[in-house]
Design an enzyme around this catalytic site. Sequence first.
Site, PDB file in Angstrom:
ATOM      1  N   LYS A   1     -38.569   6.440  34.034  1.00 28.08           N
ATOM      2  CA  LYS A   1     -38.233   6.250  35.456  1.00 28.08           C
ATOM      3  C   LYS A   1     -37.923   4.776  35.726  1.00 28.08           C
ATOM      4  O   LYS A   1     -36.959   4.444  36.416  1.00 28.08           O
ATOM      5  CB  LYS A   1     -39.411   6.668  36.345  1.00 28.08           C
TER       6      LYS A   1
ATOM      7  N   HIS B   1     -32.857  38.654  19.464  1.00 30.76           N
ATOM      8  CA  HIS B   1     -31.504  38.530  18.909  1.00 30.76           C
ATOM      9  C   HIS B   1     -31.086  37.071  18.803  1.00 30.76           C
ATOM     10  O   HIS B   1     -29.902  36.771  18.635  1.00 30.76           O
ATOM     11  CB  HIS B   1     -30.520  39.318  19.768  1.00 30.76           C
TER      12      HIS B   1
ATOM     13  N   GLY C   1     -49.784  17.885  40.423  1.00 29.92           N
ATOM     14  CA  GLY C   1     -48.453  18.439  40.678  1.00 29.92           C
ATOM     15  C   GLY C   1     -48.226  19.757  39.961  1.00 29.92           C
ATOM     16  O   GLY C   1     -47.762  20.742  40.541  1.00 29.92           O
ATOM     17  N   ARG C   2     -48.572  19.797  38.659  1.00 30.05           N
ATOM     18  CA  ARG C   2     -48.280  21.011  37.876  1.00 30.05           C
ATOM     19  C   ARG C   2     -49.274  22.142  38.125  1.00 30.05           C
ATOM     20  O   ARG C   2     -49.174  23.198  37.527  1.00 30.05           O
ATOM     21  CB  ARG C   2     -48.189  20.658  36.387  1.00 30.05           C
TER      22      ARG C   2
ATOM     23  N   LYS D   1     -45.198  15.913  46.266  1.00 25.47           N
ATOM     24  CA  LYS D   1     -46.559  15.419  46.457  1.00 25.47           C
ATOM     25  C   LYS D   1     -46.532  13.971  46.955  1.00 25.47           C
ATOM     26  O   LYS D   1     -47.207  13.617  47.898  1.00 25.47           O
ATOM     27  CB  LYS D   1     -47.316  15.536  45.128  1.00 25.47           C
TER      28      LYS D   1
ATOM     29  N   GLU E   1     -35.352  12.009  42.520  1.00 26.28           N
ATOM     30  CA  GLU E   1     -34.478  13.188  42.521  1.00 26.28           C
ATOM     31  C   GLU E   1     -34.629  13.976  43.820  1.00 26.28           C
ATOM     32  O   GLU E   1     -33.646  14.378  44.454  1.00 26.28           O
ATOM     33  CB  GLU E   1     -34.817  14.111  41.337  1.00 26.28           C
TER      34      GLU E   1
ATOM     35  N   GLU F   1     -47.117  18.503  29.803  1.00 30.16           N
ATOM     36  CA  GLU F   1     -47.411  17.298  30.597  1.00 30.16           C
ATOM     37  C   GLU F   1     -48.918  17.037  30.597  1.00 30.16           C
ATOM     38  O   GLU F   1     -49.360  15.922  30.819  1.00 30.16           O
ATOM     39  CB  GLU F   1     -46.890  17.470  32.035  1.00 30.16           C
TER      40      GLU F   1
HETATM   41  O1  F6P Z   1     -42.514  12.870  36.873  1.00 27.17           O
HETATM   42  C1  F6P Z   1     -43.507  13.818  36.711  1.00 27.17           C
HETATM   43  C2  F6P Z   1     -44.077  14.251  38.032  1.00 27.17           C
HETATM   44  O2  F6P Z   1     -44.911  13.276  38.538  1.00 27.17           O
HETATM   45  C3  F6P Z   1     -44.803  15.578  37.881  1.00 27.17           C
HETATM   46  O3  F6P Z   1     -46.074  15.446  37.415  1.00 27.17           O
HETATM   47  C4  F6P Z   1     -44.684  16.135  39.254  1.00 27.17           C
HETATM   48  O4  F6P Z   1     -44.947  17.507  39.288  1.00 27.17           O
HETATM   49  C5  F6P Z   1     -43.254  15.791  39.568  1.00 27.17           C
HETATM   50  O5  F6P Z   1     -43.074  14.511  38.997  1.00 27.17           O
HETATM   51  C6  F6P Z   1     -42.876  15.791  41.021  1.00 27.17           C
HETATM   52  O6  F6P Z   1     -43.641  14.904  41.776  1.00 27.17           O
HETATM   53  P1  F6P Z   1     -43.661  14.956  43.350  1.00 27.17           P
HETATM   54  O7  F6P Z   1     -44.222  16.264  43.771  1.00 27.17           O
HETATM   55  O8  F6P Z   1     -44.525  13.814  43.778  1.00 27.17           O
HETATM   56  O9  F6P Z   1     -42.262  14.804  43.850  1.00 27.17           O
END
Ligand code: F6P
Length: 550
Positions: free
Chosen positions: A515, A387, A270-271, A209, A215, A356
Amino acid sequence: MFPDINGIETPAFASLQQHAETWKTQHMRALFDQDPTRFDRFSFHQEGMLVDFSKHMITDETLTLLTDLAASCQLKEAMDALFSGEPVNRTENRAVLHTALRDQSDRMVVVDGEDVKPAIRQVLEKMRLFCNEIHAGIRTGADGRSYTDVVNIGIGGSDLGPAMVCEALKPFHKKGIRVHFVSNVDATHLVECVQDLDPATTLFIIASKTFTTQETMTNARSAKQWFLESGMQEEDIARHFVAVSTALQEAQAFGIDPDNIFGFWDWVGGRFSLWSAIGLSIMLAIGADGFDSLLNGAYAVDEHVRTAPLNKNIPVIMGLLGWWYNQFFEARTHAVLPYDQYLEKFPAYLQQADMESNGKRIDRRGKEVSYPTGPVVWGAPGTNGQHAFYQLIHQGTQLIPCDFIVPARSQNPLGDHHAILLSHCLAQSEAMMKGKTAEEVREELEHSGMTEEEIQFQLPYRVFPGNIPSTTIIVPECNAFQLGQLIALYEHKIFVQGVLWNVFSFDQWGVELGKKLAAKILPEISGRKEPSGHDGSTIGLIKEVLRLRS
Ligand code: F6P
């Protein structure tokens, strides 16, 4: 206006508190014995899906009090605010409109004076064209061969939703195309994924987003490097890397052809973004028509939520029940137990969606809450979980409400596998509800010929208190439409609970601190800077890592 009332301030709260006391002596078993219509009265059908709430610690009175509480919290008004595009994400001053992404009606949804639906349709059309061309072999890799592999690079909401849906709908995947997901910054994830891929037939989707997530950007850069080091050329990147983002300029700066950038908007959380262009990997996997079915399933639930009265509103009841157990029965976790191997990733997806959203401690007035909010959401597919951790649910000391999710038909009908699976699913919810009394255990042990002395020793270990609440959701089969419904049920449940707890469900400030600290530690752990300004433990750990890596 978005309401600002929490459940514990409503007139219904005191009555519910008193009413909860009655459950110290009441057992669901007895309620089923007394009332043969209990299942019919507390279960609901929604477009092929059955949701059974009858194995919950509720009576008509409970449900009335709970829906009174929801009404006092102005839940309907809150829903209207959500659907109509009010900036319900107050701390980020944004609307929250995942519902608009799947809205099939003619209604306008206006944000900042503009109807957002034409732009949604435009992006969907662009996605549809792109995917159709790939499926038809018209759009190909740089050497003219069709794509065989799609790698979605994203994390959190830009990974979990699409990864879960692609896994869940595997039987509906287009032939000849495999979809992979790389999220972890641990290089192992990327290396293991690409090592057997042919770069000339691989398409990377950089899904972020913000297009700043460390990452994702690290993985995206390394993927590009792998691509070039595998013999591909700079000019081939345009045919092998696409982006999904709200940050169009950043995506372009990364080197993505502007024609290959699929946009979405800051009012998509995002979620909650799998319905947007973040679902590109889904569309590539199951085709544009399959993606439409997913949207349609969610839309059917949106319409149900918008129009059904509170006491017949499935996500409202799901939300209220979670609130009820959390508030009065100290249920701090919630288990999601899909009896469908394809739904293996569903609990992990829900963890982000729920935790979240409602893992919050400050209410909408800026005050610390005095009541429990979002539970820990966890789970694993049945029968595996049986199990592993079910023992604690059956005989442990905490109350764990459970959701059982099961398709009536298997995508892989093989002998009596599915009948066995179904039998276990239904047996577990029955066992949790009924438990096993001392009398039943005694009878069983006496029947086995055990001595009285041994019976007295064994008996307490074999008693199950029961009264463990569960919802069972049965779908005819786990197809795109039903999955769309299922996801939307939980999305709305999460929203409902946020209203009852009076918290802001659509921000996630809690993820920021880690972060920032990681950014400070990175040069220190890389040996470029002397570690300083941390606690003793962190300094000690940094030094140990430096020692081991030197
Ligand atoms: O760190 C949490 C977050 O902001 C989530 O809410 C989001 O889904 C994820 O990181 C990834 O964010 P992006 O789509 O901006 O890379």
